[in-house]
Design a protein around this motif. Sequence first.
Motif, PDB file in Angstrom:
ATOM      1  N   GLN A   6       0.860  -1.174   0.000  1.00 20.72           N
ATOM      2  CA  GLN A   6       0.000   0.000   0.000  1.00 20.72           C
ATOM      3  C   GLN A   6       0.904   1.234   0.000  1.00 20.72           C
ATOM      4  OE1 GLN A   6      -3.553  -0.117   0.214  1.00 20.72           O
ATOM      5  NE2 GLN A   6      -3.228  -2.282  -0.264  1.00 20.72           N
ATOM      6  N   LEU A   7       0.798   2.053  -1.031  1.00 26.15           N
ATOM      7  CA  LEU A   7       1.680   3.192  -1.180  1.00 26.15           C
ATOM      8  C   LEU A   7       0.934   4.500  -0.960  1.00 26.15           C
ATOM      9  CD1 LEU A   7       3.615   2.229  -4.455  1.00 26.15           C
ATOM     10  CD2 LEU A   7       4.206   1.653  -2.090  1.00 26.15           C
ATOM     11  N   LEU A   8       1.631   5.462  -0.370  1.00 25.89           N
ATOM     12  CA  LEU A   8       1.175   6.843  -0.364  1.00 25.89           C
ATOM     13  C   LEU A   8       2.141   7.622  -1.250  1.00 25.89           C
ATOM     14  CD1 LEU A   8      -0.638   9.141   0.761  1.00 25.89           C
ATOM     15  CD2 LEU A   8       1.161   9.520   2.453  1.00 25.89           C
ATOM     16  N   VAL A   9       1.682   8.074  -2.388  1.00 22.77           N
ATOM     17  CA  VAL A   9       2.514   8.778  -3.354  1.00 22.77           C
ATOM     18  C   VAL A   9       2.274  10.274  -3.175  1.00 22.77           C
ATOM     19  CG1 VAL A   9       3.095   9.090  -5.778  1.00 22.77           C
ATOM     20  CG2 VAL A   9       2.379   6.837  -4.940  1.00 22.77           C
ATOM     21  N   VAL A  10       3.298  10.973  -2.686  1.00 24.35           N
ATOM     22  CA  VAL A  10       3.200  12.413  -2.464  1.00 24.35           C
ATOM     23  C   VAL A  10       3.999  13.106  -3.564  1.00 24.35           C
ATOM     24  CG1 VAL A  10       3.563  14.302  -0.843  1.00 24.35           C
ATOM     25  CG2 VAL A  10       3.026  12.009   0.022  1.00 24.35           C
ATOM     26  N   ILE A  11       3.308  13.894  -4.378  1.00 24.66           N
ATOM     27  CA  ILE A  11       3.941  14.545  -5.518  1.00 24.66           C
ATOM     28  C   ILE A  11       4.221  15.996  -5.158  1.00 24.66           C
ATOM     29  CG2 ILE A  11       3.759  15.115  -7.961  1.00 24.66           C
ATOM     30  CD1 ILE A  11       1.782  12.826  -8.260  1.00 24.66           C
ATOM     31  N   ASP A  12       5.505  16.348  -5.097  1.00 28.94           N
ATOM     32  CA  ASP A  12       5.896  17.698  -4.724  1.00 28.94           C
ATOM     33  C   ASP A  12       5.423  18.693  -5.784  1.00 28.94           C
ATOM     34  OD1 ASP A  12       7.622  19.356  -2.851  1.00 28.94           O
ATOM     35  OD2 ASP A  12       8.515  19.849  -4.785  1.00 28.94           O
ATOM     36  N   PRO A  13       4.882  19.844  -5.362  1.00 26.68           N
ATOM     37  CA  PRO A  13       4.379  20.812  -6.344  1.00 26.68           C
ATOM     38  C   PRO A  13       5.452  21.351  -7.280  1.00 26.68           C
ATOM     39  CG  PRO A  13       4.378  21.733  -4.109  1.00 26.68           C
ATOM     40  CD  PRO A  13       4.624  20.267  -3.971  1.00 26.68           C
ATOM     41  N   VAL A  14       6.693  21.449  -6.822  1.00 28.87           N
ATOM     42  CA  VAL A  14       7.767  21.921  -7.701  1.00 28.87           C
ATOM     43  C   VAL A  14       7.971  20.948  -8.854  1.00 28.87           C
ATOM     44  CG1 VAL A  14      10.222  22.484  -7.838  1.00 28.87           C
ATOM     45  CG2 VAL A  14       8.902  23.166  -5.828  1.00 28.87           C
ATOM     46  N   ALA A  15       7.894  19.653  -8.579  1.00 29.83           N
ATOM     47  CA  ALA A  15       8.038  18.651  -9.631  1.00 29.83           C
ATOM     48  C   ALA A  15       6.877  18.720 -10.613  1.00 29.83           C
ATOM     49  CB  ALA A  15       8.117  17.255  -9.004  1.00 29.83           C
ATOM     50  N   ARG A  16       5.673  18.938 -10.112  1.00 33.64           N
ATOM     51  CA  ARG A  16       4.506  19.027 -11.001  1.00 33.64           C
ATOM     52  C   ARG A  16       4.638  20.199 -11.961  1.00 33.64           C
ATOM     53  NH1 ARG A  16       1.402  18.615  -6.210  1.00 33.64           N
ATOM     54  NH2 ARG A  16       0.339  20.595  -6.657  1.00 33.64           N
ATOM     55  N   ARG A  17       5.116  21.326 -11.443  1.00 31.66           N
ATOM     56  CA  ARG A  17       5.255  22.503 -12.305  1.00 31.66           C
ATOM     57  C   ARG A  17       6.437  22.384 -13.251  1.00 31.66           C
ATOM     58  NH1 ARG A  17       4.123  25.159  -7.255  1.00 31.66           N
ATOM     59  NH2 ARG A  17       6.365  25.549  -6.984  1.00 31.66           N
ATOM     60  N   GLY A  18       7.523  21.750 -12.794  1.00 34.59           N
ATOM     61  CA  GLY A  18       8.750  21.728 -13.585  1.00 34.59           C
ATOM     62  C   GLY A  18       8.813  20.648 -14.639  1.00 34.59           C
TER      63      GLY A  18
END
Length: 280
Positions: A6-18
Amino acid sequence: MSAPDQLLVVIDPVARRGDGESVRIAKDVLCGGAAAKVCLPDGPEEFVRALARRGSRRPVVIGDDEALLRAVHTLHEGGDLGESSLSLVPVGPAETVRLAVSLGTPTGAVTAARAVLDGVERRLDLLVDDRGGVVVGGLRIPDGPDSSPAPHLEPLPSVWGTCRDLVRTLVRPAPAPRVPAMRAHRLRVEADGRLLSDVDDPVEGVTVASRDDGVAEVVVRPRAAEPVRAAASAVTVSGAGFTYRADTLLTGPVRTRTWTVRPSAWSLVVPAPALSPDRG
């Protein structure tokens, strides 16, 4: 690691924008190989809350070194850094994921995401200071050479600018390259109680780096002598006021700090070692 995790995938906002494309690819691989809950925090506070509320899910961070360090700090402050293996899919320019790569995390969205699903835990040491701060890779004192941006100059109109540059070139030689002067720092450095340097002997700098064998590598660089090296489980630095950079975080000025090695304090998921071919 097994796929049913069971994973919790946390996507950093800087990565999403970049680099949204790499983020999308990594998310698709992770969600296709395990039961994953995806979180899209808008800032550091939401990032921290997402990790704190992960329950029994294994945390996976998609982002750069800053995101990795934020996750380590959060889990450390919660008291369960050593109980939950952490995974990272590095996303960002090369200079922003150097720490992750040095720890064994592969680059490339697909390769890194598959390592999250099929990799193994690598136990790592941690440096913890006497104020509760943590250092994953290493620290340096002072914080490093001056990296202040060049002063802003208003652009000249193209013709006048070209003429002025030409005249300047003809009437005076180009300035010699600027060589930054090395400052002397009066620091007292002790490694496991052994005095490596005192305030009477100025130094150019001090570095402390985790070796992942239960001790830290300490290097003191005097101004007029060879570097002094030592391996220690605790390092104390004192002075009239100094700044230091721990991983990417700048702190100070402070008068004294003690860093202690916590052996195998946390684990990062890295690719499983390749098996040797059967020569049987």
